[in-house]
Design an enzyme around this catalytic site. Structure first.
Site, PDB file in Angstrom:
ATOM      1  N   GLU A  76       0.807  -1.231   0.000  1.00 16.17           N
ATOM      2  CA  GLU A  76       0.000   0.000   0.000  1.00 16.17           C
ATOM      3  C   GLU A  76       0.839   1.280   0.000  1.00 16.17           C
ATOM      4  O   GLU A  76       0.487   2.243   0.684  1.00 16.17           O
ATOM      5  CB  GLU A  76      -0.941   0.010   1.217  1.00 16.17           C
ATOM      6  CG  GLU A  76      -1.937  -1.142   1.203  1.00 16.17           C
ATOM      7  CD  GLU A  76      -2.831  -1.168   2.430  1.00 16.17           C
ATOM      8  OE1 GLU A  76      -4.042  -1.293   2.261  1.00 16.17           O
ATOM      9  OE2 GLU A  76      -2.310  -1.096   3.572  1.00 16.17           O
TER      10      GLU A  76
HETATM   11  C1  ACM Z   1      -2.018  -5.309   4.214  1.00 13.00           C
HETATM   12  O1  ACM Z   1      -3.075  -5.777   4.695  1.00 13.00           O
HETATM   13  N1  ACM Z   1      -1.928  -4.024   3.944  1.00 13.00           N
HETATM   14  C2  ACM Z   1      -0.874  -6.160   3.939  1.00 13.00           C
END
Ligand code: ACM
Length: 517
Positions: free
Chosen positions: A334
């Site tokens: 992310e």
């Molecule tokens: C995640 O759940 N951002 C790895």
């Protein structure tokens, strides 16, 4: 007969009587009916009992590792029954009611495999030559064989049915992840988690040590990471961090249960706590405020600055020095505000640093965009194409599909803790999936195992942890350990129902799932 004969025969009579009465057999229970989770590969029931009683001894060869295992078993028996089984070090098992922990002559074909043979007088837990982890897993099975209550007629007798258990893991990596960044958890809480997961043969505990809301591991060359970055958490609480001594204590405690700690420093995104601690890590040269919310994807290390790589090198050096396990997790998920053309060279340089410190890089599935070292581990959480690309680059895959194993997902719409962006995950859904077939096009041989992450945006206490983890982790532990032929929801449910009193005895705050009734 000479006059000596009287005392001698009286002694032997006493011995015979004590053997007869100390461990007297009673009507048999059936080994095949004992609720074991995860289910062993094979259980062959016999028709009698071994009786755990005041004269039970634990016998091992004179070897420090075996002695430690024997002490762990001794403590486990005491907690379950109150009995103080004596240790016999370096003595072959000849007496009544002994439990023998031993290595076989041959190295194990599959690490952690073991056999347990139970006859009327002896329990033998046998693992491959030098495979102490195999003995530890066998001990965990043995703990599940000890009944909750002593015999109806003898309150210091615990009957264990005779027979044989043959067992080995399906996958070499069976993990749980605990996010100690969004909310911080004490060393004692982590030890409690280690003790509970050890029972189900989980062998890796991944600690998510740094995220936007908190930096939780002391790095001596960058002290403000914990002074500033560790000073709060989601909701604005006081946060906290592990000193290096604390961390080493956790690592050693886990090691004593043959669980390996995998430390994670998430980067280049999920780094607000570090950015708030050191302005030079920001492209602007200015630190943001500390962050106590729950958004993701808004922070990034400045990947074009050389000081960032000095920072990463120092952190990895100190972390590698206190981490005996082979993996270091670098996050990589992310990183929404890091351009891909910046992200890729960043991960590649970080990979080089991890390798320099003789560790294997692990990262969330996005890291497969980079030219990762073959043998690295891509942790599949959301993007199948990333996992497949990772394998094409020679990586292994750890399965953490969010919609099946994220322990922070709510059970259903009435669950007060947790989130549901990936799914509601009731226990049946957590159990009913086939790891090797989950990702179409993924080479099943590349899968090293399963890991169940618990993110802690909404989880603030050890009770909360237990509520979200149990019973779902038992389902995942069975998928990770047990042979595919033994995956059966109805049978798992039956064993769980029988097993519930054990969770109660351990005072586990588990979720009472309607699916398990
Ligand atoms: C995640 O759940 N951002 C790895």
């Amino acid at each position: 007969m000479p006059s000596l004969s009287y005392p001698l025969s009286s002694l032997s009579l006493a011995l015979v009587l004590s053997i007869l009465f100390a461990c007297q057999s009673e009507p048999a229970t059936d080994l095949g009916q004992v609720a074991m989770i995860p289910k062993p590969v094979e259980v062959i029931a016999d028709s009698s009992n071994f009786v755990l009683c005041t004269s039970t001894t634990i016998e091992v060869a004179d070897d420090p590792v075996l002695k430690e295992l024997a002490e762990y078993l001794q403590q486990s028996i005491k907690e379950a029954t109150g009995l103080e089984a004596a240790l016999k070090i370096g003595e072959a098992g000849k007496s009544c009611c002994n439990i023998v922990l031993a290595y076989s002559e041959e190295r194990p074909a599959v690490p952690e495999s073991h056999n347990i043979t139970i006859d009327k007088k002896t329990v033998t837990i046998l693992a491959g030559k030098g495979d102490a982890a195999g003995l530890m897993r066998g001990i965990q099975t043995f703990r599940q064989l000890i009944p909750l209550e002593p015999s109806a007629d003898k309150e210091d007798h615990w009957k264990i049915p005779t027979g044989r258990i043959v067992d080995q893991p399906m996958y070499g990596y069976r993990g749980m992840m605990l996010d100690v960044s969004r909310h911080f958890f004490s060393v004692e809480d982590v030890k409690r988690v280690i003790d509970l997961i050890a029972l189900y043969k989980i062998n890796y505990l991944h600690l998510h040590l740094a995220d936007d809301q908190g930096w939780r591991i002391e790095i001596k060359s960058w002290p403000r990471l914990t002074e500033i970055g560790g000073s709060t958490e989601v909701g604005g609480g006081p946060g906290g961090f592990y000193t290096q001594e604390d961390y080493r204590e956790i690592v050693a405690y886990a090691q004593s249960r043959y669980i390996t700690i995998v430390p994670e420093i998430d980067m280049p995104g999920h780094t607000n706590a570090a950015l708030a601690s050191y302005p030079e890590l920001n492209c602007s040269g200015v630190s943001p405020d500390l962050y106590t919310g729950t958004d993701v994807g808004f922070s990034t290390l400045c990947t074009s600055k050389e000081v960032v790589y000095q920072f990463v090198d120092d952190v990895m050096r100190e972390l590698a020095d206190m981490t005996p396990g082979r993996y270091i997790h670098v996050g990589g998920d992310e990183s929404h505000i890091t351009a891909l053309e910046d992200y890729i060279p960043f991960i590649e340089r970080v990979n080089g640093i991890v390798t320099k410190y003789n560790k294997t890089m692990m990262g969330w599935d996005e890291i497969s965009h980079a030219a990762i070292t073959p043998g690295s581990v891509v942790q599949y959480w959301r993007h199948a194409e990333n996992a497949i690309r990772g394998v094409e680059k020679g990586a292994s895959v750890l399965l953490s599909p969010a919609h099946k194993v994220y322990l922070d997902m709510q059970y259903d719409s009435t669950t007060e803790l947790g989130l549901h962006w990936a799914a509601y995950i009731e226990v049946d859904s957590a159990y009913q999936w086939a790891p090797s077939q989950l990702v179409e096009g993924l080479d099943a041989d590349a899968i090293i195992g399963i890991e169940s992450p618990l993110w802690s945006e909404t989880v603030t206490t050890i009770d909360d942890i237990e509520y979200m983890v149990f019973p779902r982790l038992l389902a995942h532990a069975e998928l990770g350990w047990s042979a595919t032929k033994n995956h059966n929801w109805a049978d798992f449910k039956r064993r769980f129902q029988a097993y519930v009193p054990f969770l109660d005895r351990l005072e586990v705050n588990y979720y009472r799932s309607p699916k398990m009734e």
